[in-house]
Design an enzyme around this catalytic site. Structure first.
Site, PDB file in Angstrom:
ATOM      1  CE  LYS A 116      -4.358  -0.395   2.147  1.00  0.00           C
ATOM      2  NZ  LYS A 116      -4.935  -1.025   0.993  1.00  0.00           N
ATOM      3  CD  GLU A 200      -5.699   6.208   3.253  1.00  0.00           C
ATOM      4  OE1 GLU A 200      -6.938   6.010   3.337  1.00  0.00           O
ATOM      5  OE2 GLU A 200      -4.980   5.654   2.409  1.00  0.00           O
ATOM      6  CG  HIS A 235     -14.225  -4.687   3.341  1.00  0.00           C
ATOM      7  ND1 HIS A 235     -14.259  -3.354   2.984  1.00  0.00           N
ATOM      8  CD2 HIS A 235     -14.193  -4.720   4.679  1.00  0.00           C
ATOM      9  CE1 HIS A 235     -14.240  -2.620   4.087  1.00  0.00           C
ATOM     10  NE2 HIS A 235     -14.198  -3.415   5.125  1.00  0.00           N
ATOM     11  NE  ARG A 292      -8.076  -9.584  -8.866  1.00  0.00           N
ATOM     12  CZ  ARG A 292      -8.047  -8.653  -7.919  1.00  0.00           C
ATOM     13  NH1 ARG A 292      -6.900  -8.145  -7.536  1.00  0.00           N
ATOM     14  NH2 ARG A 292      -9.151  -8.206  -7.352  1.00  0.00           N
TER      15      ARG A 292
HETATM   16  C1  MV4 Z   1     -11.249   4.341   3.150  1.00  0.00           C
HETATM   17  C2  MV4 Z   1     -12.571   4.706   3.506  1.00  0.00           C
HETATM   18  C3  MV4 Z   1     -12.783   5.998   3.982  1.00  0.00           C
HETATM   19  N1  MV4 Z   1     -11.748   6.853   4.120  1.00  0.00           N
HETATM   20  N2  MV4 Z   1     -10.237   5.235   3.288  1.00  0.00           N
HETATM   21  C4  MV4 Z   1     -12.178  -0.294   2.414  1.00  0.00           C
HETATM   22  C5  MV4 Z   1     -11.346  -1.345   1.820  1.00  0.00           C
HETATM   23  C6  MV4 Z   1     -10.164  -0.692   1.239  1.00  0.00           C
HETATM   24  N3  MV4 Z   1     -10.117  -1.005  -0.165  1.00  0.00           N
HETATM   25  C7  MV4 Z   1     -10.316   0.781   1.437  1.00  0.00           C
HETATM   26  N4  MV4 Z   1     -11.576   0.969   2.113  1.00  0.00           N
HETATM   27  C8  MV4 Z   1     -11.945   2.195   2.562  1.00  0.00           C
HETATM   28  N5  MV4 Z   1     -10.977   3.099   2.691  1.00  0.00           N
HETATM   29  C9  MV4 Z   1     -10.492   6.458   3.785  1.00  0.00           C
HETATM   30  N6  MV4 Z   1      -9.471   7.335   3.930  1.00  0.00           N
HETATM   31  C10 MV4 Z   1     -13.618   3.757   3.340  1.00  0.00           C
HETATM   32  C11 MV4 Z   1     -13.294   2.510   2.897  1.00  0.00           C
HETATM   33  C12 MV4 Z   1     -14.379   1.554   2.763  1.00  0.00           C
HETATM   34  C13 MV4 Z   1     -14.760   1.054   1.511  1.00  0.00           C
HETATM   35  C14 MV4 Z   1     -14.080   1.449   0.365  1.00  0.00           C
HETATM   36  C15 MV4 Z   1     -14.494   0.928  -0.869  1.00  0.00           C
HETATM   37  C16 MV4 Z   1     -15.569   0.037  -0.932  1.00  0.00           C
HETATM   38  C17 MV4 Z   1     -16.214  -0.344   0.202  1.00  0.00           C
HETATM   39  C18 MV4 Z   1     -15.823   0.157   1.443  1.00  0.00           C
HETATM   40  C19 MV4 Z   1     -16.481  -0.245   2.605  1.00  0.00           C
HETATM   41  C20 MV4 Z   1     -16.089   0.246   3.819  1.00  0.00           C
HETATM   42  C21 MV4 Z   1     -15.029   1.155   3.896  1.00  0.00           C
END
Ligand code: MV4
Length: 652
Positions: A116, A200, A235, A292
């Protein structure tokens, strides 16, 4: 073009890759484990090579066996699909070192995007917007707190080695920071063996928007529009669609161009996806890059007219992209859902079993990608996704309606599945209005989880009359079911049929009359009739209401299909023994799986909620907890045992 490729995967994606390869005149070699010996993806391919026992680590993750299979069959290239080894840099490198073409990016590109913080550093250089935060090596608590103060609470702590939402923890105010940081570090250390954190700014209810990119070996890279995958549950993506609804053309272009810059910055080759978070005021931020082909790639294919697997093969074969960015124009709207073998009534616990009925119609505008057929087993070893159902329409509404109708016509029996849950999401007003965010499921959970079918009385009367129609096909000649017509309870002509529905046995009393039956259920009495309308469909009329049910009869089992949901009713000659109904003393396996640990021993006293044992199924761990207090009388299983659904695990 390659004469032959090996597909290092299984299920729907293996079948899908074979389809495109065959269209291009490329032969395919499938690989399979013991559990997949007769599977659809093996039959679809030109050749099949056995890898080993069912567990993935002994089959689909065995890079050495896969490479040996490619060399032995003369395959020139290996397509990894998604999951398994598709983002394993070592596998990409090993393929190349064996003189094989890995259909995907270089090991270096995979490695660069695997971390990351490393990925963020590269994206920053490429001018891709990052979420305000800190992703450096200084992990001193006071320093991290100062960084959090700088960006302003609330903040999100993320494990640098994490992904897919694991090891994330929101901190809403400064006084929670220290405890949250230590907890997040412990979790990350346990889960990934690496407790480094990045911090973040927390985005409130962001959307997950991703951009498909294609890059060849000649410096060309394009973006193939965007997808919205915001509707997720724990997720796991539930609905994916293209294009992402409601974005301005400027935002779409900005994200696409940023994605292309990112691809060029890491000298990317092949198909890839840049995942972004989009906040409510339309800013987008890099989240991660997937190196991918994604599960949801069909929605991009349907609006672009491209075959992304064909383009992967051509790029891997050294060909230049056959188009420029200007040539690409999106058309219409596409939407995909994933049909999972899981039980929405039981927290979406994975479900296993044999597909007694597996019919997924694909009416106009609908595509079904699956790796299963009726009669196939859904096992504990692999991801429980059975199929993807994808619909295209001129508008988003048409795509959603077509997808919903296709799911309503689904007839799947033998495992619990999420078809009805999916129709609830797709038909929800907020969804249709495009009010989607990553919190959609949480926001609308009350509307989405399957309501107990209020048509229970109708189901019981349907089953009672079906079972009454043709007398007994019951287990033995002496059974009263054989003389059902003559079998009487109470007043003359009252027929009694016992029907089990959702683990509860109901008594259905039917008295024949001039127009059908007078019925008596625990819930009340009334009049009903039943008529067969077309093969497998019945019209039930009950107290003036009529409804058509699609059914499949298998002896004492009646499978009913209502709007994609499958309900099973079983004729039951005996009253339930108390040992079956909600027994507090015997703990049975909720599904097929493997015992990971036994946490108690005979003679132990336990309290309600104590963990008795832990079992694993489909990559998830499930704790079997005590329903109440008691003393352990016996444990007929041990760690490592494979157990089947219903098997006795612990006696209190
Ligand atoms: C975040 C966020 C809010 N703010 N980052 C969830 C999994 C990972 N791919 C990143 N994710 C998130 N990062 C910040 N700074 C909210 C999420 C998140 C989310 C993101 C995409 C799709 C579904 C989600 C479900 C919960 C939280």
């Amino acid at each position: 073009m390659f004469s032959k490729i090996l597909i290092a995967n299984r299920g729907e994606i293996s079948c899908r890759i074979t389809r495109t390869a065959h269209r291009l005149g490329v032969k395919t070699v499938a690989v399979y484990s013991d559990a997949d010996a007769g599977a659809m993806h093996v039959q679809a391919a030109d050749e099949g090579v056995h890898l080993g026992p069912a567990p993935s680590r002994e089959s689909y993750l065995r890079a050495d066996k896969i490479i040996a299979a490619a060399l032995a069959t003369g395959a020139r290239a290996i397509h990894p699909g998604y999951g398994f080894l598709s983002e394993n840099a070592g596998f990409s490198r090993a393929c190349r070192e064996a003189g094989l073409v890995f259909i995907g990016p270089s090991a270096e590109a995979i490695t660069a995007m695997g971390s990351k913080s490393g990925a963020k550093t590269l994206m920053e250089k490429a001018g891709v917007p990052l979420i305000p935060g800190y992703h450096g090596d200084n992990q001193d608590e006071a320093f991290l707190l100062a960084e959090a103060r700088k960006m302003g609470f609330p903040v999100l702590l993320k494990a640098s080695a994490g992904g897919g939402g694991k090891g994330m923890r929101a901190v809403h105010e400064e006084k929670e920071f220290s405890e949250a940081l230590h907890a997040a570090q412990r979790e990350a250390s346990n889960a990934f063996g690496d407790d480094r954190m990045l911090i973040e700014k927390l985005l409130v209810e962001p959307r997950h928007v991703e951009v498909q990119i294609l890059a060849d070996r000649h410096g060309n890279a394009v973006y193939v529009f965007d997808r919205d995958c915001s509707i997720q549950r724990r997720h796991q993506k539930v609905v994916e669609e293209a294009p992402a609804p409601g974005l301005s053309p400027e935002l779409r272009r900005a994200m696409g161009e940023a994605a292309v810059r990112a691809a060029k910055a890491i000298d990317y080759e092949g198909a890839g996806t840049l995942e972004f978070l989009v906040d409510r005021d339309g800013h987008f931020y890099f989240m991660e890059m997937n190196t991918r082909l994604q599960v949801e790639h069909p929605v991009t294919e349907l609006i672009s007219g491209l075959d992304l697997v064909e383009l992967q093969l051509r790029i891997a074969n050294g060909e230049p992209l056959p188009f420029t960015q200007a040539d690409l124009q999106p058309r219409g709207h596409a939407m995909e859902v994933r049909l999972y073998a899981e039980d929405p009534h039981k927290e979406f616990l994975p479900s296993t079993g044999t597909l007694q009925v597996f019919e997924l119609p694909a009416p106009e505008g609908v595509r079904v990608d699956t790796g299963y057929r009726s009669g196939d087993a859904v096992s504990v070893y692999y991801d429980p996704m059975m199929a993807k159902v994808i619909a295209w329409g001129e508008t988003r509404d048409i795509a959603a309606e077509r997808l919903c109708n296709a799911l309503r016509q689904a007839r799947v029996a033998g495992v619990k599945h999420n078809a009805r849950f999916l129709t609830q999401v797709l038909s929800h007003p907020a969804f249709r209005e495009g009010e989607i965010s990553t919190h959609f499921i949480a926001q609308h959970e009350g509307d989405l989880l399957p309501r107990q079918l209020e048509r229970q009385a109708s189901l019981l009367l349907l089953a009672g009359q079906v079972f009454l129609q043709d007398g007994a096909s019951g287990p033995d000649a002496t059974s009263p079911w054989r003389q059902l017509q003559g079998f009487r309870v109470g007043a003359p002509d009252v027929a009694l049929v016992r029907v089990k529905l959702d683990d509860e046995v109901h008594e259905v009393r039917l008295t024949p009359g001039p127009q059908g039956y007078q019925y008596a259920l625990a819930s009340g009495t009334g009049r009903c009739t039943l008529r067969a309308v077309i093969k497998g469909d019945y019209l039930l009329e009950r107290d003036g209401h009529s409804q058509v049910f699609s059914v499949e009869r298998q002896g004492d089992h009646l499978h009913v299909f209502i709007e994609g949901e499958h309900i099973e009713l079983v004729r039951t000659p005996r009253a339930p023994s108390n040992a079956q109904a909600g027994d507090e003393r015997h703990y049975r396996a909720p599904m097929n799986g493997r015992i990971v640990s036994v946490n108690v021993q005979a003679g132990d006293s336990v309290q309600k909620g104590d963990t008795l044992l832990v079992m694993e199924a489909m990559k998830m761990e499930h704790r079997i907890r005590a329903h109440g207090e008691g003393v352990i009388a016996g444990i007929p299983v041990a760690a490592g045992d494979l157990v089947s659904e219903g098997q006795n695990l612990v006696d209190l």
